[in-house]
Design an enzyme around this catalytic site. Structure first.
Site, PDB file in Angstrom:
ATOM      1  N   LYS A  23     -84.042  14.557  -1.949  1.00  0.00           N
ATOM      2  CA  LYS A  23     -82.849  15.091  -1.270  1.00  0.00           C
ATOM      3  C   LYS A  23     -81.586  14.730  -2.049  1.00  0.00           C
ATOM      4  O   LYS A  23     -80.712  15.574  -2.244  1.00  0.00           O
ATOM      5  CB  LYS A  23     -82.792  14.512   0.145  1.00  0.00           C
ATOM      6  CG  LYS A  23     -81.429  14.500   0.791  1.00  0.00           C
ATOM      7  CD  LYS A  23     -81.489  13.776   2.118  1.00  0.00           C
ATOM      8  CE  LYS A  23     -80.148  13.409   2.703  1.00  0.00           C
ATOM      9  NZ  LYS A  23     -79.435  12.337   1.999  1.00  0.00           N
ATOM     10  N   ASN A  24     -81.499  13.479  -2.491  1.00  0.00           N
ATOM     11  CA  ASN A  24     -80.263  13.031  -3.142  1.00  0.00           C
ATOM     12  C   ASN A  24     -80.090  13.598  -4.550  1.00  0.00           C
ATOM     13  O   ASN A  24     -79.045  13.417  -5.164  1.00  0.00           O
ATOM     14  CB  ASN A  24     -80.191  11.502  -3.163  1.00  0.00           C
ATOM     15  CG  ASN A  24     -79.925  10.936  -1.775  1.00  0.00           C
ATOM     16  OD1 ASN A  24     -79.670  11.692  -0.840  1.00  0.00           O
ATOM     17  ND2 ASN A  24     -79.986   9.624  -1.641  1.00  0.00           N
ATOM     18  N   CYS A 117     -74.353   9.779   7.688  1.00  0.00           N
ATOM     19  CA  CYS A 117     -74.813   8.647   8.489  1.00  0.00           C
ATOM     20  C   CYS A 117     -73.698   7.628   8.676  1.00  0.00           C
ATOM     21  O   CYS A 117     -72.921   7.378   7.760  1.00  0.00           O
ATOM     22  CB  CYS A 117     -75.998   7.969   7.802  1.00  0.00           C
ATOM     23  SG  CYS A 117     -77.521   8.911   7.878  1.00  0.00           S
ATOM     24  N   ARG A 122     -67.098   4.828   4.876  1.00  0.00           N
ATOM     25  CA  ARG A 122     -67.574   5.516   3.662  1.00  0.00           C
ATOM     26  C   ARG A 122     -66.423   6.339   3.087  1.00  0.00           C
ATOM     27  O   ARG A 122     -66.411   7.568   3.164  1.00  0.00           O
ATOM     28  CB  ARG A 122     -68.779   6.402   3.980  1.00  0.00           C
ATOM     29  CG  ARG A 122     -69.991   5.592   4.387  1.00  0.00           C
ATOM     30  CD  ARG A 122     -71.193   6.461   4.657  1.00  0.00           C
ATOM     31  NE  ARG A 122     -71.916   6.802   3.446  1.00  0.00           N
ATOM     32  CZ  ARG A 122     -73.038   7.529   3.446  1.00  0.00           C
ATOM     33  NH1 ARG A 122     -73.540   7.988   4.567  1.00  0.00           N
ATOM     34  NH2 ARG A 122     -73.657   7.796   2.296  1.00  0.00           N
ATOM     35  N   ASP A 307     -81.396   2.576   0.785  1.00  0.00           N
ATOM     36  CA  ASP A 307     -82.048   3.563   1.658  1.00  0.00           C
ATOM     37  C   ASP A 307     -83.464   3.145   2.049  1.00  0.00           C
ATOM     38  O   ASP A 307     -83.983   3.588   3.069  1.00  0.00           O
ATOM     39  CB  ASP A 307     -82.122   4.921   0.953  1.00  0.00           C
ATOM     40  CG  ASP A 307     -80.765   5.571   0.835  1.00  0.00           C
ATOM     41  OD1 ASP A 307     -80.113   5.758   1.860  1.00  0.00           O
ATOM     42  OD2 ASP A 307     -80.349   5.859  -0.293  1.00  0.00           O
ATOM     43  N   ARG A 399     -82.747  15.387   8.511  1.00  0.00           N
ATOM     44  CA  ARG A 399     -81.811  15.545   7.390  1.00  0.00           C
ATOM     45  C   ARG A 399     -82.466  15.138   6.061  1.00  0.00           C
ATOM     46  O   ARG A 399     -82.039  15.601   5.007  1.00  0.00           O
ATOM     47  CB  ARG A 399     -80.545  14.702   7.625  1.00  0.00           C
ATOM     48  CG  ARG A 399     -79.716  15.230   8.787  1.00  0.00           C
ATOM     49  CD  ARG A 399     -78.345  14.582   8.826  1.00  0.00           C
ATOM     50  NE  ARG A 399     -77.871  14.390   7.490  1.00  0.00           N
ATOM     51  CZ  ARG A 399     -77.329  13.275   7.027  1.00  0.00           C
ATOM     52  NH1 ARG A 399     -77.159  12.261   7.817  1.00  0.00           N
ATOM     53  NH2 ARG A 399     -76.924  13.191   5.793  1.00  0.00           N
TER      54      ARG A 399
HETATM   55  C1  UD1 Z   1     -75.621   7.953  -2.108  1.00  0.00           C
HETATM   56  C2  UD1 Z   1     -76.844   8.454  -1.430  1.00  0.00           C
HETATM   57  C3  UD1 Z   1     -77.214   7.536  -0.275  1.00  0.00           C
HETATM   58  C4  UD1 Z   1     -77.352   6.098  -0.761  1.00  0.00           C
HETATM   59  C5  UD1 Z   1     -76.115   5.667  -1.538  1.00  0.00           C
HETATM   60  C6  UD1 Z   1     -76.253   4.315  -2.195  1.00  0.00           C
HETATM   61  C7  UD1 Z   1     -76.646  10.837  -1.768  1.00  0.00           C
HETATM   62  C8  UD1 Z   1     -76.451  12.182  -1.159  1.00  0.00           C
HETATM   63  N1  UD1 Z   1     -76.591   9.792  -0.927  1.00  0.00           N
HETATM   64  O1  UD1 Z   1     -74.571   7.979  -1.137  1.00  0.00           O
HETATM   65  O2  UD1 Z   1     -78.447   7.978   0.283  1.00  0.00           O
HETATM   66  O3  UD1 Z   1     -77.519   5.239   0.339  1.00  0.00           O
HETATM   67  O4  UD1 Z   1     -75.837   6.632  -2.585  1.00  0.00           O
HETATM   68  O5  UD1 Z   1     -77.343   4.303  -3.065  1.00  0.00           O
HETATM   69  O6  UD1 Z   1     -76.904  10.720  -2.956  1.00  0.00           O
HETATM   70  N2  UD1 Z   1     -67.517   3.913  -1.747  1.00  0.00           N
HETATM   71  C9  UD1 Z   1     -66.146   3.727  -1.709  1.00  0.00           C
HETATM   72  N3  UD1 Z   1     -65.361   4.754  -2.180  1.00  0.00           N
HETATM   73  C10 UD1 Z   1     -65.877   5.916  -2.678  1.00  0.00           C
HETATM   74  C11 UD1 Z   1     -67.272   6.068  -2.723  1.00  0.00           C
HETATM   75  C12 UD1 Z   1     -68.071   5.036  -2.237  1.00  0.00           C
HETATM   76  O7  UD1 Z   1     -65.642   2.719  -1.250  1.00  0.00           O
HETATM   77  O8  UD1 Z   1     -65.108   6.794  -3.076  1.00  0.00           O
HETATM   78  C13 UD1 Z   1     -68.397   2.829  -1.225  1.00  0.00           C
HETATM   79  C14 UD1 Z   1     -69.180   3.282  -0.013  1.00  0.00           C
HETATM   80  O9  UD1 Z   1     -68.437   3.103   1.164  1.00  0.00           O
HETATM   81  C15 UD1 Z   1     -70.388   2.367  -0.081  1.00  0.00           C
HETATM   82  C16 UD1 Z   1     -70.592   2.169  -1.572  1.00  0.00           C
HETATM   83  O10 UD1 Z   1     -69.388   2.551  -2.184  1.00  0.00           O
HETATM   84  O11 UD1 Z   1     -70.136   1.122   0.530  1.00  0.00           O
HETATM   85  C17 UD1 Z   1     -71.716   2.961  -2.154  1.00  0.00           C
HETATM   86  O12 UD1 Z   1     -71.535   4.316  -1.844  1.00  0.00           O
HETATM   87  P1  UD1 Z   1     -72.023   5.492  -2.796  1.00  0.00           P
HETATM   88  O13 UD1 Z   1     -72.795   4.932  -3.946  1.00  0.00           O
HETATM   89  O14 UD1 Z   1     -70.855   6.366  -3.072  1.00  0.00           O
HETATM   90  O15 UD1 Z   1     -73.007   6.259  -1.856  1.00  0.00           O
HETATM   91  P2  UD1 Z   1     -73.062   7.811  -1.566  1.00  0.00           P
HETATM   92  O16 UD1 Z   1     -72.840   8.563  -2.835  1.00  0.00           O
HETATM   93  O17 UD1 Z   1     -72.234   8.104  -0.383  1.00  0.00           O
END
Ligand code: UD1
Length: 420
Positions: A23-24, A117, A122, A307, A399
């Protein structure tokens, strides 16, 4: 209360299951198709709720799509204003992947804050900060975000303040069609980032270093759609491995990248499972009782995936002794703890950790999924519970899992989707 999964636990699993595409990977890949001229074709795409939402967004942005068996073709064929439809944009975090492609295609993009989620705060500040450095103008009006770059994006040297997976993918998609060179420092190294880069390269992008903390991109004028097979889903694979550990018996997990699954397998091995790797497959077997593993931590790749934490925790509920799973990525990873305890487990949340004191047996309960992976974890836990458990909140599970009940039923579990 609507739909629920009915799980009659206490039966060991036995059999093989094939892991679908990740999915990711699929979600950013679908957004990347918008960057391309002509058709992009992805083989083996799972029909997940988030994929359906992505198709609604792609349609609104002027794309046509066609399912061909389990493959999905996407082609941009009309000019469209860069406005994301409210419903799908709010329903999933992955709507953020449309920022960069829509800026390239439409000059601007308007969307609400993306959903997903509830794992804690986030923010999307890194996505926006990087785009800003590449010349985009970011404007919040209340809840609505507008990002514009009518004259296009320009390459930049940008250091991510943390290795966000999504922000790395956004900035990669921004860089491939930007003017000049982009260097991303402190980039995420997850396999899904590498997969996105592999697709973009196939389309004509010039990218070096994906999978390392420094990615270098030379912008090109145009990308042409390509055929791509997304990587297998390491979280679905982890869920199957945890299901075998929880229910007992064995599962042969086919079509998996062992390297990406290694930290999960290592924890299950430490708990007493037998792990038998083969080419692109692994058999996970539980004979007898598991033992607690002490304290384990999630982290960014190649560490143990956040995850996978809830499903592995679910398998440890009946392990003799203590375990603790601490999630270093999200604040609220273990909303499933309440459901675990309703099943008779002894767990306590302590900060970002879930502390587990193994119990001998779990019993049936009515439990509710609060998020995607926590929902799958409740199903995994219910496999070990004698009697009938009802898991509500199926929409969260859908999802990320095409047919979790069907997959587990094929392995001999008694799980089915019911309507109330
Ligand atoms: C992706 C995955 C999700 C997984 C996560 C971490 C997808 C669609 N989802 O989510 O399943 O759990 O990686 O491996 O690929 N953060 C900030 N600012 C930002 C972006 C992120 O502070 O602009 C923080 C987030 O709040 C979180 C951390 O960084 O605490 C990691 O988030 P991130 O790696 O961005 O996860 P996602 O891309 O949302």
């Amino acid at each position: 209360m609507g739909e629920y999964l009915l799980v009659r636990g206490g039966r060991p699993l036995e059999g093989a299951a094939r892991v679908p595409a990740a999915k990711n990977s699929v979600l950013p890949l679908l957004a990347a198709a918008l960057l391309c001229e002509g058709e992009s074709f992805f083989t083996q795409v799972p029909r997940l709720a988030d994929v359906q939402q992505s198709l609604v967004i792609l349609s609104a942005l002027g794309c046509e799509y066609q399912w061909r068996g389990r493959g999905l073709a996407v082609r941009r064929c009309a000019e469209a204003p860069g406005v994301l439809p409210e419903g799908p944009a709010r329903a999933m975090r992955s709507s953020v992947f449309y920022l960069a492609p829509a800026i390239h295609r439409c000059g601007r993009v308007r969307m609400p804050m993306p959903g997903g989620c509830k794992l804690g705060p986030r923010p999307i500040d890194i996505h926006l900060d990087g785009l800003d450095k590449m010349g985009a103008r970011v404007d919040w009006r209340g809840e609505t975000l507008t990002v514009s770059a009518p004259w296009g994006l320009t390459g930049a040297d940008y250091t991510l303040r943390l290795p966000s997976v999504g922000a790395t993918e956004t900035l990669l998609m921004a860089a491939v069609l930007a003017k000049g060179e982009t260097v991303l420092r402190g980039a995420a190294m997850e396999p899904e980032v590498v997969d996105l880069a592999a697709f973009l390269q196939r389309c004509g992008a010039r990218i070096e270093g994906a999978g390392s903390p420094m990615i270098r991109v030379q912008g090109v004028r145009e990308l042409r759609g390509a055929v791509h097979t997304p990587i297998p889903d390491r979280i679905v694979a982890a869920t199957l491995a945890a299901a075998a550990a929880s229910a007992g018996g064995w599962v042969r997990i086919q079509n998996c990248q062992l390297e990406a699954l290694a930290p999960t397998l290592e924890i299950l091995r430490r708990a007493g499972c037998r792990v038998e790797p083969a080419a692109n497959a692994v058999t996970v077997r539980r004979v007898g009782w598991l033992r607690g593993v002490g304290r384990v931590y999630t982290g960014v790749y190649p560490a143990f995936s956040t995850d996978a934490a809830p499903v592995v925790a679910a398998a440890l509920l009946t392990a003799a002794g203590r375990s603790a799973v601490e999630d270093t990525v999200f604040e609220n990873r273990f909303a499933c703890a309440e459901g675990f305890n309703a099943l008779g487990a002894k767990t306590a949340r302590a900060g970002r950790a879930l502390e587990i004191e193994g119990v001998r047996a779990l019993g049936p309960a009515r439990v509710e999924a609060k998020d995607l992976r926590g929902g799958a974890a409740l199903v995994v836990a219910a496999l070990a519970a004698q009697g009938e458990t009802k898991v509500y909140g199926v929409e969260h599970i859908r999802r990320g899992y095409g047919d979790l009940a069907g997959t587990l039923a094929n392995l001999g579990a008694q799980v089915r989707l019911c309507q109330e």
